[in-house]
Design an enzyme around this catalytic site. Sequence first.
Site, PDB file in Angstrom:
ATOM      1  N   HIS A   1      21.118  15.002 -19.895  1.00  0.00           N
ATOM      2  CA  HIS A   1      20.296  16.008 -22.275  1.00  0.00           C
ATOM      3  C   HIS A   1      19.152  15.804 -21.716  1.00  0.00           C
ATOM      4  O   HIS A   1      18.638  15.264 -22.897  1.00  0.00           O
ATOM      5  CB  HIS A   1      21.255  14.551 -22.482  1.00  0.00           C
ATOM      6  CG  HIS A   1      22.688  13.816 -22.406  1.00  0.00           C
ATOM      7  ND1 HIS A   1      22.974  15.106 -23.331  1.00  0.00           N
ATOM      8  CD2 HIS A   1      23.468  14.113 -21.359  1.00  0.00           C
ATOM      9  CE1 HIS A   1      24.836  15.196 -23.239  1.00  0.00           C
ATOM     10  NE2 HIS A   1      24.613  14.148 -21.771  1.00  0.00           N
TER      11      HIS A   1
ATOM     12  N   HIS B   1      17.378  17.386   2.108  1.00  0.00           N
ATOM     13  CA  HIS B   1      15.602  17.003   1.591  1.00  0.00           C
ATOM     14  C   HIS B   1      14.587  17.491   2.073  1.00  0.00           C
ATOM     15  O   HIS B   1      13.377  16.310   1.938  1.00  0.00           O
ATOM     16  CB  HIS B   1      15.707  16.026   0.048  1.00  0.00           C
ATOM     17  CG  HIS B   1      16.628  16.077  -0.473  1.00  0.00           C
ATOM     18  ND1 HIS B   1      17.311  16.460  -1.892  1.00  0.00           N
ATOM     19  CD2 HIS B   1      17.703  14.868  -0.315  1.00  0.00           C
ATOM     20  CE1 HIS B   1      18.017  15.967  -2.202  1.00  0.00           C
ATOM     21  NE2 HIS B   1      18.553  14.882  -1.340  1.00  0.00           N
TER      22      HIS B   1
END
Lengths: 215, 215, 333, 333
Positions: free
Chosen positions: C220, C58
């Site tokens: 989701h 990262h």
Amino acid sequence: MSATIGCNDFIRMLRAAIAQIEQNHETLSRLDSHGGDGDHGSTMRRAMACVEKAIAETGESPDLKALLHNVGWAVMGVDGGATGPLFGMLFMGMSAPAAGKADLDAAELAGVFEAGLASVRKNTKAQVGDKTLIDALAPAVETLRKEADAGADPTRALEAAAAAAQAGAAATKEMQARFGRAKNVKEKSIGNQDAGAASVSLIFRGFAKGVQSNG
Amino acid sequence: MSATIGCNDFIRMLRAAIAQIEQNHETLSRLDSHGGDGDHGSTMRRAMACVEKAIAETGESPDLKALLHNVGWAVMGVDGGATGPLFGMLFMGMSAPAAGKADLDAAELAGVFEAGLASVRKNTKAQVGDKTLIDALAPAVETLRKEADAGADPTRALEAAAAAAQAGAAATKEMQARFGRAKNVKEKSIGNQDAGAASVSLIFRGFAKGVQSNG
Amino acid sequence: MAMKKFINDPDNLVHELLEGFALANSSKVQLAGENLVVRAKPKSQDKVALVTLGGSGHEPALSGYVGEGMLDVSVPGEIFAAPGPPRVIEAIRAAHRDAGMLFVVLNHAGDVMSANVVMGMAESEGLNVKQILTHEDISAGSREDPSDRRGLVGCLPVIKVAGAAAEKGCSLDECLAVAERMEHNMATLAVAVSGATHPATGDVISTVADDEMVVGMGQHGEAGGGTQKLATADKTAEIMLNALLDDLKVKKGEKILVLLNGVGSTTLMELYLVLRAVKRTLKGKGVKLARSIVGEFLTVQEMGGFQMCIARMDDELIDLWDAPCNTPALVVK
Amino acid sequence: MAMKKFINDPDNLVHELLEGFALANSSKVQLAGENLVVRAKPKSQDKVALVTLGGSGHEPALSGYVGEGMLDVSVPGEIFAAPGPPRVIEAIRAAHRDAGMLFVVLNHAGDVMSANVVMGMAESEGLNVKQILTHEDISAGSREDPSDRRGLVGCLPVIKVAGAAAEKGCSLDECLAVAERMEHNMATLAVAVSGATHPATGDVISTVADDEMVVGMGQHGEAGGGTQKLATADKTAEIMLNALLDDLKVKKGEKILVLLNGVGSTTLMELYLVLRAVKRTLKGKGVKLARSIVGEFLTVQEMGGFQMCIARMDDELIDLWDAPCNTPALVVK
Ligand SMILES: Nc1ncnc2c1ncn2[C@@H]1O[C@H](COP(=O)(O)OP(=O)(O)O)[C@@H](O)[C@H]1O
Ligand SMILES: Nc1ncnc2c1ncn2[C@@H]1O[C@H](COP(=O)(O)OP(=O)(O)O)[C@@H](O)[C@H]1O
Ligand SMILES: [Mg+2]
Ligand SMILES: [Mg+2]
Ligand SMILES: [Mg+2]
Ligand SMILES: [Mg+2]
């Protein structure tokens, strides 16, 4: 068959568990790829390499507490998600009640594993039914206690525990994950065994086999 | 047909040149895509929009020097590679000898374009044969001078210059580029007209048409 | 498409990248112990130390924030994998001081488990360490039950203000209070337009359809709208900012910090467009853009997309945000 | 694959990105005139000013280096297109001062033409401006005839040292001398592993085959080997470094600066690996790595790859390189 489990028995048990993981790591990664990130097999393999290293480094005439502590600490050192801390805590937790003991009878063996389970539980709120390694570990440990209470020797107790772990792992197939990465895929996690539970089952299978090889 | 070229003639010439570019910009970009970066048509279109704007801003009763200067300056302001500075310098260079003149005869017109060419040459060492806009511009300007020397009027001189520019542009097809981006593809630049030369040819075609529309 | 990265032996990747990182920033950081990143010039012992842990891959996070005014120690793990407890406790022991330590943990399963083990050990060893957990990703969980909220680039403002407080000589409790105030007042949302590959295994980490974007990387898209057609900078900024302002219940007249974090192949150019749009939307709502910062602070390899983090600021937080720091990835004069 | 970028109206792209850029860095820069980038706090008039020009789409370059210790004015053009002379001369007139101006131009056709027109105008207007042309890309042309050598990320060290000299109060001739010494002692080579798209048109700028890399982006890879199979970080570093050391005729015992510039989707992680390899190769050759810097300084949208720039340093250049600066894209304390 042994009436008690000594340090060398434990080493045999651990090595048999290593062999189980080695033979099945691809399955473990495949299981982790449904909902997880597909690395569980390779992480467990690395963890087992650390176990082997810790066994070797513990030296010639090891004491059980040191062995379990070193194994747990080594597994903890595996960078990579949940596996290191969870399995590491299992072994480290087991080491405390082994203090000062050269050989464990079945009741003491159950106590050692109960301490390991308690230590894992400190790091997760997952309960049986949540589709995690707890689903295999908790019944295996309970079975050890029941067998000891019923007068079984460690070998028989471990055989029964392995069967319980296997049944627990199998039952995760129908569950929806509520912990770990697989939680994110919700109902899609149903239909495959939990990878961590499968690992626990393999490890107990290894323990049962390893202790018998001393027969 | 005109014996002299005034500011309004020049505006008509410029607008006809704009129309030529507008009708052919896709061809220009396609030509630039062999070896260049395929933007010449769109850059020329932007340049022509600036020309139109400069004409409008120069106002009602313009003077020729101011018109050419403003057009050149506006074209210069087009961000984008070689086109802005080269075509901008052409018009800005043309403005100096137009100072104080309301109408140009053929010789004066040739002088104006010669100054424009000289100004372009200050910004590039490219010579005829190097496959650049010089291949169309240089013969067009030379033709203007020759026609003036031979007594032609500006209309005829511009018609001849347009033909010379067209021939010059056509000749670039067989050349290998030695300037501009197309230089990088070396012998692969052979086989297509140079985009900048094609633009010059279109502009002179526009000039020739525009001056006639005053007939 | 095959992975196209300049790497050597994947097994040695993290160590090699740390070596190069330390080399490129030798005036600010150095390696210590087993791949720990510490300051080149340690902070004096009477000041609170900041320690963090996190997976590699990262970059510049998290080790890029080790240095004056920010972190004291970072414990980088393997690619995308938290370091195990042994190296972390080693770091904590090394940074130990009477002034105490603030332990910054991003809410990801592995990080938290490792941190919990370490906190247990530290306690039993009598080490004076307090933990701050960052969980500001609004795409999962809720502000009331943030346990599912991941820690994204919001760790940066937390480290910045707590680090500044520590540098000023604030006590551990004061540093923790500042960190918690920052943490409770921030919200982050991520958008992805293209996937990334795991540099050690070559595995594809995530994919996004050719004409789509995913707002809220929670599977989701619980907040922000989830998978949708790729939108303009203006529209995307509006969707994300509205979700964040909503979650954080930002009111007219309040001052916020906006941090835009490119996660990989999305350009600074695009992020500037997004910031411009953010400013316009805020103006319309009467919310003040007190501070803004745009860059690549916590990346996910070559993934396309960015994280938008907003934080409600008070004057003290602004002062700490503005305070000088001198780290490989962030320098404030 | 379709272009996936967060933009709005392509025709307004540059103005919007500059607005966002100025907003994100309002303490350091501001917009002036027609999309000129100037310092928020102008340098005093008795010091030499540095002015540059260049196409947009390469953020943070070049406007990211406007600020204390580096540039005074940057004139950004359209995407990948140099600004035309009118805006550049406007900038030069605005920056005009008796101390003089140094005009930094990267060797690209459009930039040079625009600069030449502007230099002509400046001369006739009696403005005191001198030009430094950077052309350090060794993949085309030669050190003896560098007219074909493009200006890549080497503009950064030139701007850094000349800017530091200007800030110190050096005369225009002294600033120019420093800039020229830096320019003559540097060499850059680029490697690409994947292409990019033009953010305004969506056109593909360049492509690289799936398993290949292109060392030296000159069309024929005149130096460095051209198109070849994708190699490891170590191998790639060695190929590029050797070509650069060769070109610059660096000798044992000399001190160099190494700058690694990620051009888009290549990660910092990879660049750290490359720097580590560079250090090892240099050690083997007895060349001293005096300074190094790794980051994204001059990008080409989402292109994969990087530029390696090396420069022979003397003590004065090192001092100027180390001098403080405070710009959006580079801060040195
Ligand atoms: N919070 C948790 N509580 C209990 N078990 C967990 C938890 N998270 C993950 N696990 C177990 O770990 C397994 C996954 O391990 P692994 O793939 O090695 O880690 P990761 O998910 O971080 O990649 C799961 O199948 C599950 O059994
Ligand atoms: N150095 C040069 N000298 C003369 N003409 C040039 C030079 N560079 C480019 N040109 C002309 O410009 C044309 C390309 O223009 P354009 O595509 O608008 O610019 P760019 O090449 O910067 O994209 C070429 O076809 C050529 O005629
Ligand atoms: Mg996993
Ligand atoms: Mg994992
Ligand atoms: Mg072109
Ligand atoms: Mg062009």
